[in-house]
Motif scaffolding. Structure first.
Motif, mmCIF file in Angstrom:
data_model
loop_
_atom_site.group_PDB
_atom_site.id
_atom_site.type_symbol
_atom_site.label_atom_id
_atom_site.label_comp_id
_atom_site.label_asym_id
_atom_site.label_seq_id
_atom_site.Cartn_x
_atom_site.Cartn_y
_atom_site.Cartn_z
ATOM 1 N N GLY A 168 0.811 -1.209 0.000
ATOM 2 C CA GLY A 168 0.000 0.000 0.000
ATOM 3 C C GLY A 168 0.845 1.260 0.000
ATOM 4 O O GLY A 168 0.511 2.238 -0.680
ATOM 5 N N ARG A 169 1.938 1.247 0.746
ATOM 6 C CA ARG A 169 2.813 2.422 0.767
ATOM 7 C C ARG A 169 3.429 2.677 -0.608
ATOM 8 O O ARG A 169 3.608 3.812 -1.014
ATOM 9 C CB ARG A 169 3.915 2.231 1.817
ATOM 10 N N ALA A 170 3.716 1.608 -1.327
ATOM 11 C CA ALA A 170 4.320 1.766 -2.651
ATOM 12 C C ALA A 170 3.372 2.433 -3.636
ATOM 13 O O ALA A 170 3.808 3.086 -4.590
ATOM 14 C CB ALA A 170 4.751 0.400 -3.186
ATOM 15 N N ALA A 171 2.050 2.279 -3.402
ATOM 16 C CA ALA A 171 1.064 2.846 -4.322
ATOM 17 C C ALA A 171 0.324 4.032 -3.716
ATOM 18 O O ALA A 171 -0.708 4.454 -4.241
ATOM 19 C CB ALA A 171 0.058 1.774 -4.733
ATOM 20 N N ALA A 172 0.872 4.608 -2.649
ATOM 21 C CA ALA A 172 0.158 5.668 -1.933
ATOM 22 C C ALA A 172 -0.072 6.907 -2.776
ATOM 23 O O ALA A 172 -1.002 7.677 -2.524
ATOM 24 C CB ALA A 172 0.926 6.042 -0.665
ATOM 25 N N GLY A 173 0.757 7.131 -3.785
ATOM 26 C CA GLY A 173 0.597 8.318 -4.611
ATOM 27 C C GLY A 173 -0.191 8.082 -5.881
ATOM 28 O O GLY A 173 -0.413 9.017 -6.652
ATOM 29 N N ASP A 174 -0.627 6.827 -6.126
ATOM 30 C CA ASP A 174 -1.387 6.526 -7.342
ATOM 31 C C ASP A 174 -2.855 6.890 -7.173
ATOM 32 O O ASP A 174 -3.406 6.792 -6.067
ATOM 33 C CB ASP A 174 -1.271 5.038 -7.688
ATOM 34 N N PRO A 175 -3.516 7.300 -8.253
ATOM 35 C CA PRO A 175 -4.939 7.622 -8.146
ATOM 36 C C PRO A 175 -5.764 6.374 -7.879
ATOM 37 O O PRO A 175 -5.545 5.323 -8.487
ATOM 38 C CB PRO A 175 -5.271 8.225 -9.515
ATOM 39 N N LEU A 176 -6.699 6.487 -6.964
ATOM 40 C CA LEU A 176 -7.581 5.380 -6.594
ATOM 41 C C LEU A 176 -9.024 5.786 -6.904
ATOM 42 O O LEU A 176 -9.490 6.837 -6.461
ATOM 43 C CB LEU A 176 -7.438 5.069 -5.103
ATOM 44 N N ILE A 177 -9.713 4.950 -7.664
ATOM 45 C CA ILE A 177 -11.118 5.178 -8.009
ATOM 46 C C ILE A 177 -11.954 4.131 -7.290
ATOM 47 O O ILE A 177 -11.677 2.926 -7.398
ATOM 48 C CB ILE A 177 -11.342 5.067 -9.527
ATOM 49 N N VAL A 178 -12.950 4.569 -6.542
ATOM 50 C CA VAL A 178 -13.842 3.647 -5.841
ATOM 51 C C VAL A 178 -15.275 3.964 -6.245
ATOM 52 O O VAL A 178 -15.739 5.106 -6.094
ATOM 53 C CB VAL A 178 -13.692 3.760 -4.311
ATOM 54 N N ALA A 179 -15.965 2.961 -6.778
ATOM 55 C CA ALA A 179 -17.360 3.124 -7.178
ATOM 56 C C ALA A 179 -18.245 2.294 -6.263
ATOM 57 O O ALA A 179 -18.008 1.100 -6.067
ATOM 58 C CB ALA A 179 -17.554 2.689 -8.628
ATOM 59 N N PRO A 229 -3.851 9.433 -15.057
ATOM 60 C CA PRO A 229 -2.836 8.504 -15.587
ATOM 61 C C PRO A 229 -3.401 7.078 -15.465
ATOM 62 O O PRO A 229 -3.089 6.347 -14.518
ATOM 63 C CB PRO A 229 -1.642 8.728 -14.656
ATOM 64 N N TRP A 230 -4.221 6.692 -16.406
ATOM 65 C CA TRP A 230 -4.987 5.450 -16.301
ATOM 66 C C TRP A 230 -4.086 4.228 -16.098
ATOM 67 O O TRP A 230 -4.494 3.254 -15.449
ATOM 68 C CB TRP A 230 -5.846 5.252 -17.543
ATOM 69 N N GLU A 231 -2.897 4.237 -16.653
ATOM 70 C CA GLU A 231 -2.023 3.080 -16.534
ATOM 71 C C GLU A 231 -1.654 2.780 -15.084
ATOM 72 O O GLU A 231 -1.302 1.647 -14.739
ATOM 73 C CB GLU A 231 -0.753 3.283 -17.369
ATOM 74 N N ARG A 232 -1.729 3.809 -14.213
ATOM 75 C CA ARG A 232 -1.391 3.625 -12.797
ATOM 76 C C ARG A 232 -2.616 3.636 -11.891
ATOM 77 O O ARG A 232 -2.501 3.510 -10.666
ATOM 78 C CB ARG A 232 -0.430 4.724 -12.336
ATOM 79 N N ALA A 233 -3.800 3.773 -12.461
ATOM 80 C CA ALA A 233 -5.007 3.913 -11.652
ATOM 81 C C ALA A 233 -5.349 2.608 -10.943
ATOM 82 O O ALA A 233 -5.177 1.514 -11.474
ATOM 83 C CB ALA A 233 -6.177 4.359 -12.529
ATOM 84 N N MET A 234 -5.832 2.753 -9.716
ATOM 85 C CA MET A 234 -6.315 1.630 -8.908
ATOM 86 C C MET A 234 -7.830 1.772 -8.847
ATOM 87 O O MET A 234 -8.341 2.845 -8.492
ATOM 88 C CB MET A 234 -5.722 1.702 -7.502
#
Length: 403
Positions: free
Chosen positions: A32-43, A212-217
């Motif tokens: 989780g820390r490694a991806a802390a700066g990536d955009p996260l989308i929750v629906a 940056p869709w390639e990095r989106a969670m």
């Protein structure tokens, strides 16, 4: 004799999982820390939140309650299944129960026809994706109501008429006299209008975010529709819209469907504290699930790896007798595929009933620069609906057709 867990085995079990200080917990926290700066989308079932990362507050878009015209179009979509249900009840239900239900449906349909107007769709519902189609939609609704009333009136006068065979011939499919547009096409049109409105608004919202869709969670959290629906990528209409909005840039393995994940409260445009409070949980969930795949290569090098199957919809032929997923749609007049999709959403409990053509509507929007006016609505555009009939021309725009 009573069973009691062995303390030493439980300690071993908890060393890897089952506690906040386990190896598994540390694994998820590190990922989780490694991806802390990536955009996260929750629906959720009502809203979509974007957590930009780095502690920035979320941006939230409501998509269900702001879906203007959803219940109005769904009311018309439901007329077909409602008549089929009445036919089933007449044959299998308690004596007479179908008749009271049919009369209620008839009264409600008449009242809806009276309330229907061009002004309703243009000025009150006023969905942005419906612009320019208010007259066509009002005419379609008027036709659908009158067709339904005719079928119900005849059934109430002669209950032997209320059969599946007559429903298909005189209402759903034809050919029959006085059926210029089969009701199956009305159902496709109303589902498509709903899907097009959802897709148009969400695609516009995502385009404005420039992700940056390639990095989106991405996490689809909680229940979507009926209890068994939307639990797979192919059956979740919101997931389909998100993938379409990414224009193919979001890898499908970065989108998780988590029906048991926590769901933030429905957002009403006020503060975002309740939404923001769950960001850590969502990031930990996504990171721990996806990081698990990193163990595959070091543990099982040399064995076939997992690769998500590309969404490759089945193309129907006149000889096709069954499908295991939604069929491909070749265009707005591919009635074999479009009508088969209506059957699929009824028979497959995994499907969202309103999602019969949402993926197709979203794909058409993407192909047409998200311009609803450039998209052909199957079952509405170009169909020979009679001009809107009205007893009160001041309320209902359009003159009644000649007898």
């Amino acid at each position: 004799m009573p069973y009691s867990e062995n303390a030493e085995f439980i300690r071993l079990f908890q060393a890897y999982t089952g506690s906040a200080t386990s190896i598994g917990a540390h694994f998820g926290q590190t990922a989780g820390r490694a991806a802390a700066g990536d955009p996260l989308i929750v629906a959720t079932g009502f809203d979509i939140a974007l957590y930009p990362g780095g502690g920035a507050p979320p941006t939230i878009e409501g998509y269900r309650l702001s879906n203007r015209g959803f219940k109005e179009t769904a009311a018309i979509s439901h007329l077909g299944p409602a008549l089929a249900t009445l036919a089933w009840l007449r044959e299998h239900g308690p004596d007479g129960v179908w008749r009271a239900d049919a009369q209620e449906l008839l009264d409600a349909t008449r009242a809806t026809r009276e309330a229907n107007s061009v002004a309703l769709w243009r000025d009150e519902i006023a969905a942005p994706s419906f612009v320019g189609r208010a007259e066509s939609i009002a005419a379609m609704v008027d036709y659908a109501c009158r067709l339904t009333e005719r079928f119900l009136e005849r059934s109430l006068a002669d209950e032997s008429y209320l059969t599946a065979e007559r429903l298909r011939a005189d209402y759903l499919e034809g050919p029959a006299e006085g059926l210029p547009v089969p009701f199956n096409r009305v159902m496709v049109a109303t589902f498509f209008l709903t899907g097009m409105d959802l897709g148009h608004r969400l695609i516009s919202w995502f385009d404005g975010l420039d992700l940056p869709w390639e990095r989106a969670m991405v996490v689809i959290a909680g229940r979507q529709g009926r209890p068994t629906a939307g639990v797979t990528l192919d059956s979740n209409s919101v997931a389909g819209v998100i993938l379409a909005a990414s224009r193919g840039r979001l890898p499908s393995e970065r989108l998780l469907i988590a029906p048991h994940a926590p769901v933030f409260p429905m957002h009403d445009g006020g503060n975002t504290e309740a939404v923001q409070a769950l960001e850590h949980d969502y990031r930990r969930l996504w990171s721990s699930m996806t990081a698990m795949s990193a163990l595959g290569e070091p543990m099982f090098a040399g064995y076939p790896r997992f690769k998500p199957e590309a969404r490759n919809l089945t193309e129907l032929t006149p000889d096709t007798r069954s499908v295991h997923q939604m069929p491909a749609v070749s265009g707005p007049t591919d009635w074999l595929a479009l009508t088969t999709r209506l059957r699929v959403v009824l028979e497959d409990p995994r499907q969202l009933l309103s999602g019969a053509v949402t993926d197709y509507a979203s794909a058409q929007l993407v192909q047409n620069a998200n311009r609803p006016e450039a998209v052909t609505v199957p079952g509405l555009d170009g169909e020979p609906y009679p001009a809107l009939q009205a007893e009160n021309p001041a309320v209902h725009a359009g003159a009644p057709p000649p007898d």
